[in-house]
Scaffold this motif. Structure first.
Motif, short mmCIF file in Angstrom:
data_model
loop_
_atom_site.label_atom_id
_atom_site.label_comp_id
_atom_site.label_asym_id
_atom_site.label_seq_id
_atom_site.Cartn_x
_atom_site.Cartn_y
_atom_site.Cartn_z
N LEU A 86 -6.02 4.06 2.84
CA LEU A 86 -5.35 5.29 3.08
C LEU A 86 -4.08 5.55 3.80
O LEU A 86 -3.32 6.37 3.47
CB LEU A 86 -6.42 6.23 3.68
CG LEU A 86 -7.61 6.41 2.86
CD1 LEU A 86 -8.75 7.18 3.69
CD2 LEU A 86 -7.53 6.75 1.51
N SER A 87 -3.85 4.76 4.69
CA SER A 87 -2.77 4.92 5.60
C SER A 87 -2.34 3.36 6.36
O SER A 87 -3.00 2.73 6.59
CB SER A 87 -2.82 5.77 6.65
OG SER A 87 -4.11 5.35 7.80
N ARG A 131 1.12 -3.47 12.65
CA ARG A 131 0.44 -2.45 11.86
C ARG A 131 -1.01 -2.03 12.23
O ARG A 131 -1.61 -2.91 12.20
CB ARG A 131 0.91 -2.65 10.41
CG ARG A 131 2.31 -2.83 10.03
CD ARG A 131 2.64 -2.82 8.63
NE ARG A 131 1.86 -3.39 7.66
CZ ARG A 131 2.21 -3.46 6.36
NH1 ARG A 131 2.96 -2.67 5.83
NH2 ARG A 131 1.20 -4.05 5.39
N ASP A 168 0.31 2.49 9.31
CA ASP A 168 1.21 3.01 10.42
C ASP A 168 2.04 1.61 11.26
O ASP A 168 1.26 0.83 11.66
CB ASP A 168 0.54 3.75 11.27
CG ASP A 168 0.17 5.06 11.00
OD1 ASP A 168 0.90 5.79 10.35
OD2 ASP A 168 -1.20 5.20 10.39
N TYR A 205 0.86 -1.34 -0.07
CA TYR A 205 -0.06 -0.08 0.13
C TYR A 205 0.90 1.17 0.14
O TYR A 205 1.89 1.28 0.55
CB TYR A 205 -1.03 0.19 1.22
CG TYR A 205 -1.68 -1.29 1.42
CD1 TYR A 205 -2.92 -1.46 0.38
CD2 TYR A 205 -1.54 -2.23 2.44
CE1 TYR A 205 -3.89 -2.61 0.60
CE2 TYR A 205 -2.29 -3.44 2.37
CZ TYR A 205 -3.39 -3.62 1.69
OH TYR A 205 -3.91 -4.77 1.60
N PRO A 206 0.64 2.16 -0.78
CA PRO A 206 -0.82 2.40 -1.44
C PRO A 206 -0.63 1.53 -2.82
O PRO A 206 0.78 1.72 -3.24
CB PRO A 206 -0.90 4.01 -1.64
CG PRO A 206 0.52 4.49 -1.56
CD PRO A 206 1.45 3.56 -0.75
N ASP A 238 -14.87 5.70 8.08
CA ASP A 238 -13.28 5.42 8.53
C ASP A 238 -13.27 4.22 9.04
O ASP A 238 -14.07 3.80 9.94
CB ASP A 238 -12.94 6.64 9.25
CG ASP A 238 -12.75 7.73 8.72
OD1 ASP A 238 -12.42 8.12 7.39
OD2 ASP A 238 -12.99 9.07 9.19
#
Length: 178
Positions: free
Chosen positions: A34-35, A54, A37, A25-26, A75
């Protein structure tokens, strides 16, 4: 509870696929992610196993009836834990949804392992379950929608990861040969 599973192989060696895991990703096919971490990463000094945790941030288009019934937003967050074992050449990933988990859970398991002819075997399973406290008809509808969404995302993930691997390795090989 609903189940999903698929098996196939990537046309890349295990070491390439494992390196590619961190670059999945992306990608253009999985625009809903979208993210990503990294929360924690460690290496066991005795075994060499790499453990990574993650959090994936996603944007999911939920049907109106789900949003009205359960609330929430588009979200969504997923917790992923992976183990890469260089000795046995296996990589395993487990993930579970953090968002709306009081209503439904999706437990996913992925395994990458060497396959014949320099390929990598991919095994993916998921268990999707709506919580018992829901009305059975609502729970069935929710599970059915979640399974359909999971299957769609799994196919997009396969396409996206194939592109990532092609861009990382095949294009690099072509450049080296030119």
């Amino acid at each position: 509870m609903h189940y999903f599973s698929q098996n196939f192989s990537y046309e890349h060696p295990w070491s390439h696929v494992v390196i590619g895991m961190w670059h999945k990703y992306p990608n253009q096919h999985c625009s809903h992610v979208l993210s990503v971490d990294v929360v924690d990463r460690s290496v066991d000094p005795n075994t060499g196993i790499i453990r990574t945790e993650r959090i994936l941030g996603c944007k999911q288009k939920a049907p109106i009836w789900i949003v009205k019934l359960f609330g929430g937003s588009e979200d969504a967050f997923v917790r992923e834990i992976s183990f890469v074992d260089p000795t046995t050449q296996t990589a395993t990933i487990t993930s579970v949804n953090l968002s709306l988990s009081q209503f439904a859970t999706c437990n996913e398991n992925i395994r990458y392992s060497p396959a014949p002819n320099g390929r990598t075997a991919f095994q993916q399973t998921a268990e999707i379950q709506a919580r018992v406290g829901l009305w059975r008809s609502a729970a069935d509808k929710l599970e059915n929608w979640l399974v359909q969404r999971f299957e769609q995302n799994a196919q997009l993930g396969k396409l996206g990861f194939s592109d990532v691997l092609r861009n990382m390795w095949e294009n690099k090989q072509q450049q080296l040969q030119a």
